[in-house]
Design a protein around this motif. Structure first.
Motif, mmCIF file in Angstrom:
data_model
loop_
_atom_site.group_PDB
_atom_site.id
_atom_site.type_symbol
_atom_site.label_atom_id
_atom_site.label_comp_id
_atom_site.label_asym_id
_atom_site.label_seq_id
_atom_site.Cartn_x
_atom_site.Cartn_y
_atom_site.Cartn_z
ATOM 1 N N CYS A 9 64.990 40.127 97.575
ATOM 2 C CA CYS A 9 66.201 39.691 97.184
ATOM 3 C C CYS A 9 66.231 39.564 95.838
ATOM 4 O O CYS A 9 65.291 38.712 95.116
ATOM 5 N N LEU A 10 66.761 40.380 94.995
ATOM 6 C CA LEU A 10 66.976 40.511 93.595
ATOM 7 C C LEU A 10 68.011 39.585 92.996
ATOM 8 O O LEU A 10 69.142 39.693 93.378
ATOM 9 N N GLY A 11 67.702 38.747 92.122
ATOM 10 C CA GLY A 11 68.268 38.008 91.251
ATOM 11 C C GLY A 11 69.128 39.108 90.232
ATOM 12 O O GLY A 11 68.252 39.732 89.625
ATOM 13 N N VAL A 12 70.390 39.124 90.096
ATOM 14 C CA VAL A 12 71.236 40.001 89.132
ATOM 15 C C VAL A 12 72.185 39.161 88.457
ATOM 16 O O VAL A 12 72.904 38.327 89.020
ATOM 17 N N PRO A 13 72.480 39.712 87.217
ATOM 18 C CA PRO A 13 73.531 38.900 86.492
ATOM 19 C C PRO A 13 74.860 39.303 86.864
ATOM 20 O O PRO A 13 75.860 38.584 87.087
ATOM 21 N N ASP A 14 75.160 40.369 87.548
ATOM 22 C CA ASP A 14 76.351 40.862 88.037
ATOM 23 C C ASP A 14 76.213 41.676 89.433
ATOM 24 O O ASP A 14 75.934 42.870 89.399
ATOM 25 N N THR A 15 76.543 41.004 90.325
ATOM 26 C CA THR A 15 76.237 41.472 91.625
ATOM 27 C C THR A 15 77.233 42.672 92.241
ATOM 28 O O THR A 15 76.594 43.690 92.656
ATOM 29 N N GLN A 16 78.443 42.666 91.692
ATOM 30 C CA GLN A 16 79.244 43.825 91.907
ATOM 31 C C GLN A 16 78.683 44.978 90.897
ATOM 32 O O GLN A 16 78.908 46.213 91.448
ATOM 33 N N ALA A 17 78.088 44.864 89.816
ATOM 34 C CA ALA A 17 77.788 45.994 89.166
ATOM 35 C C ALA A 17 76.386 46.467 89.779
ATOM 36 O O ALA A 17 75.976 47.889 90.002
ATOM 37 N N ALA A 18 75.527 45.583 90.550
ATOM 38 C CA ALA A 18 74.382 46.374 91.220
ATOM 39 C C ALA A 18 74.931 46.944 92.449
ATOM 40 O O ALA A 18 74.308 48.087 92.746
ATOM 41 N N VAL A 19 75.815 46.215 93.071
ATOM 42 C CA VAL A 19 76.286 47.087 94.435
ATOM 43 C C VAL A 19 77.032 48.458 93.861
ATOM 44 O O VAL A 19 76.561 49.433 94.680
ATOM 45 N N ALA A 29 76.744 48.623 101.013
ATOM 46 C CA ALA A 29 76.645 47.334 100.961
ATOM 47 C C ALA A 29 77.267 46.491 102.017
ATOM 48 O O ALA A 29 78.427 46.805 102.278
ATOM 49 N N LEU A 30 76.593 45.274 102.466
ATOM 50 C CA LEU A 30 77.418 44.415 103.533
ATOM 51 C C LEU A 30 77.463 42.850 102.681
ATOM 52 O O LEU A 30 76.465 42.644 101.839
ATOM 53 N N SER A 31 78.527 42.270 103.087
ATOM 54 C CA SER A 31 78.296 40.915 102.807
ATOM 55 C C SER A 31 77.019 40.207 103.275
ATOM 56 O O SER A 31 77.028 40.410 104.430
ATOM 57 N N GLY A 32 76.573 39.136 102.851
ATOM 58 C CA GLY A 32 75.347 38.547 103.219
ATOM 59 C C GLY A 32 75.846 37.079 103.928
ATOM 60 O O GLY A 32 75.055 36.696 104.550
ATOM 61 N N PRO A 36 82.872 32.444 100.644
ATOM 62 C CA PRO A 36 83.605 33.107 99.727
ATOM 63 C C PRO A 36 82.795 32.788 98.206
ATOM 64 O O PRO A 36 83.075 33.500 97.330
ATOM 65 N N ASP A 37 82.190 31.580 98.199
ATOM 66 C CA ASP A 37 81.461 31.131 96.907
ATOM 67 C C ASP A 37 80.026 31.656 96.681
ATOM 68 O O ASP A 37 79.345 31.635 95.580
ATOM 69 N N ASP A 38 79.694 32.363 97.563
ATOM 70 C CA ASP A 38 78.235 33.027 97.903
ATOM 71 C C ASP A 38 78.204 34.656 97.793
ATOM 72 O O ASP A 38 78.580 35.079 98.895
ATOM 73 N N ASP A 39 77.745 35.111 96.869
ATOM 74 C CA ASP A 39 77.977 36.561 96.677
ATOM 75 C C ASP A 39 76.820 37.346 97.135
ATOM 76 O O ASP A 39 76.833 38.520 96.462
ATOM 77 N N ILE A 40 76.053 36.873 97.791
ATOM 78 C CA ILE A 40 74.703 37.648 98.393
ATOM 79 C C ILE A 40 75.187 38.935 99.027
ATOM 80 O O ILE A 40 76.108 38.925 99.747
ATOM 81 N N MET A 52 68.281 42.920 99.297
ATOM 82 C CA MET A 52 69.523 42.056 99.210
ATOM 83 C C MET A 52 69.645 41.956 97.403
ATOM 84 O O MET A 52 68.583 42.038 96.798
ATOM 85 N N VAL A 53 70.969 41.630 97.070
ATOM 86 C CA VAL A 53 71.337 41.154 95.575
ATOM 87 C C VAL A 53 71.896 40.108 95.560
ATOM 88 O O VAL A 53 72.852 39.774 96.671
ATOM 89 N N TYR A 54 71.763 39.141 94.715
ATOM 90 C CA TYR A 54 72.232 37.722 94.525
ATOM 91 C C TYR A 54 72.415 37.409 93.323
ATOM 92 O O TYR A 54 71.544 37.655 92.461
ATOM 93 N N ARG A 55 73.946 37.166 92.897
ATOM 94 C CA ARG A 55 73.942 36.527 91.442
ATOM 95 C C ARG A 55 72.704 35.553 91.110
ATOM 96 O O ARG A 55 72.550 34.627 91.694
ATOM 97 N N GLU A 56 72.107 35.934 89.893
ATOM 98 C CA GLU A 56 71.147 35.030 89.551
ATOM 99 C C GLU A 56 71.484 33.530 89.269
ATOM 100 O O GLU A 56 70.651 32.899 89.547
ATOM 101 N N GLU A 57 72.578 33.134 88.830
ATOM 102 C CA GLU A 57 72.848 31.728 88.815
ATOM 103 C C GLU A 57 72.969 31.117 90.148
ATOM 104 O O GLU A 57 72.399 30.093 90.172
#
Length: 128
Positions: A9-19, A29-32, A36-40, A52-57
């Motif tokens: 599970c990679l922490g990324v600054p911008d989940t959509q950019a990673a996707v 990509a599938l929703s995790g 709606p507030d969790d963008d994994i 998996m990619v997950y917004r770092e914050e």
């Protein structure tokens, strides 16, 4: 689909950019989850779980001990593909190449980074 024994599970600054980046390389990509507030996002490669990619914050809030760990931390991931040469030819113009095709112990390898600094090594699928 069966999840692997270890799931990166990679922490990324911008989940959509990673996707967007991984989708250009042939991932799906599938929703995790349904929050709606969790963008994994779960990323599949050739229909199988890859990572998996997950917004770092969000990841830092979930595991506060990661608060000072930089994105793109030390390490790398291997992506095993059915046709090494065809896949490398397809993705080479889309990635930041770190090490071009090389052979090591009889196996071809190709290294690139994703937009957030994670190193991905492409290799031919094999069985042990």
């Amino acid at each position: 689909m069966k999840a692997p024994a270890i799931s990166p599970c990679l922490g990324v600054p911008d989940t959509q950019a990673a996707v967007d980046f991984y989708e250009k390389l042939g991932f799906t990509a599938l929703s995790g989850g349904d929050d709606p507030d969790d963008d994994i996002r779960i990323l599949l490669f050739e229909g199988e779980f890859a990572l998996m990619v997950y917004r770092e914050e969000h990841l830092r809030a979930w595991l506060p001990n990661l608060k000072d760990t930089p994105v793109g931390a030390f390490g790398m991931f291997y992506l095993a593909v059915d046709d090494f040469d065809a896949y490398v030819e397809k993705v080479r113009p889309l990635v930041n190449v770190q090490k071009d095709v090389m052979e090591h112990h009889g196996q071809k390898l190709f290294y690139f980074t994703d937009p957030h600094g994670y190193v991905i090594a492409v290799t031919q699928k094999q069985t042990w």
